[in-house]
Design a protein around this motif. Sequence first.
Motif, PDB file in Angstrom:
ATOM      1  N   ASN A   1       0.817  -1.223   0.000  1.00  8.12           N
ATOM      2  CA  ASN A   1       0.000   0.000   0.000  1.00  8.12           C
ATOM      3  C   ASN A   1       0.846   1.267   0.000  1.00  8.12           C
ATOM      4  O   ASN A   1       0.526   2.249   0.685  1.00  8.12           O
ATOM      5  CB  ASN A   1      -0.940   0.007   1.212  1.00  8.12           C
TER       6      ASN A   1
ATOM      7  N   THR B   1       2.496   4.705  -1.134  1.00  4.60           N
ATOM      8  CA  THR B   1       2.426   5.929  -1.923  1.00  4.60           C
ATOM      9  C   THR B   1       3.702   6.703  -1.624  1.00  4.60           C
ATOM     10  O   THR B   1       4.036   6.935  -0.454  1.00  4.60           O
ATOM     11  CB  THR B   1       1.191   6.765  -1.565  1.00  4.60           C
TER      12      THR B   1
ATOM     13  N   ASN C   1      -0.325   3.688  -4.189  1.00  2.00           N
ATOM     14  CA  ASN C   1      -0.938   2.427  -3.768  1.00  2.00           C
ATOM     15  C   ASN C   1      -0.256   1.216  -4.415  1.00  2.00           C
ATOM     16  O   ASN C   1      -0.900   0.348  -5.013  1.00  2.00           O
ATOM     17  CB  ASN C   1      -2.434   2.426  -4.113  1.00  2.00           C
TER      18      ASN C   1
END
Length: 477
Positions: free
Chosen positions: A8, A10, A21
């Motif tokens: 996950n 970023t 993501n």
Amino acid sequence: MHSIHIENCTAKFGDAFYLENINWTLEPNQHWLITGCNGSGKSALATLLAGAGKLSDGAVSGLPAHVELVSFEVQRELIARELKKDDADILDVIAVGTPVREILLEDSEHYPNFDQALLDRLISQFRLEHLLERSFRKLSTGETRKMLLLRALARKPALLVLDEPFDGLDVDAAALLQTLLSEQIQHSAIVLVLNRFDEMPDFITHIAYVDKGQLHHCVDKNDEQAYAELYQLLHIKTSELEIPPATGDRPPALNPDEPLVRLTNARIAYGDEVVFEGLNWSIEPGQHWQLSGPNGSGKTCLLNLITGDHPQCYTNNIFVFGMQRGSGESIWQIKQYIGYVSTALQWEYRTSTSVRNVIISGCLDSIGLYQKPTDEQIRLADQWLELLGMADRPHQPFNQLSFGDQRLLLIARAMVKHPTLLILDEPCLGLDDINRQLVLALIEKICAGSETTVLYVNHHAEDRINGIRHYQKLGAA
């Protein structure tokens, strides 16, 4: 190597680009290819494995202690570091630069698996012994790339990340690197960033496809259907291309019965080291040429003789665009007939000017734009941006573009005035398949016309241009 988990994530790179993501797992005994279009984020994903990027969400775990990254950006940063030594000239000190040998051994004590014997073997295999005491910044593009690759291989990191490792290498060097990487998988997990599927080594097990900062597909290479779909996605070709017209300002007409370029017994040498000699070559109007030869054979030196950027151009018998070199002509009288693209130009073009102004600067033969453009120049630049798929970002700073998009823009800059002689020094370097086919199609259209003669330098046989029927090959260095 243990499993690497990106969960996950970023992450921000530079001023404006984000990976978003990202979920990706690299298992032991896997070797990955990262691919995608120019500006998609594939290089950013590769550098994430090397610890780059500012995480705003998610986590990266399992990265080994020793990760080695080789990329155009790493190469450019090292060259920039060496160029800073030129500042010593202000103090009346002659900056000689760091010898290649020191660059190869830099920080080797921090790599527990560093293999001096392997490094010596690699230097011998690439026949680079004569360069070890030379200043690193005096090497050619291909030679600097080889040195960084050799250093990375000799360090034997747990994870080896290579961004376009074959670009800038001649055919023999690229084949040798393929073999060496196949040997390296005994010591390192390998992640490659490649635009060309035909360069993908056999040991690659998985492919990651990146688009607009997101990881869209992770494909097992043995999954034939998924692999075929991804391959098709990356080989979309642009059709029905129309080249914008030339600018209104044209240089004085040339005598059509005279060659554009004539070199008589041309010779380049540095002390006792002869690059080439006895070269006789004429380029006639409308006679398109491909120039080839291994790294270090003198291709860039030869181009610089033509453009007037080599100090030995005045010690040679050179006739260009109706003028005998050394007869009082200015370098701008020569360059008004030339459009030029090279990796060196891309490194020099470090201004923050907009993408539109980069193209307009081609009308003026300048790096950057220092006068108000005309309405016609703006209109033509916007037509080129539309052709290149950049119509929605005319004001984006050039230095925020990906390497491939920068190259596309510099090609448009060279072509905008439909020059008498268009010199393309490895124009496809760093381009993905889609943009590569666009560039090749553009060059073919230029060759099919009558205004511009093309001088094209490349290492890839499959990138031949249909309109080119004349070939000049330089020998080994």
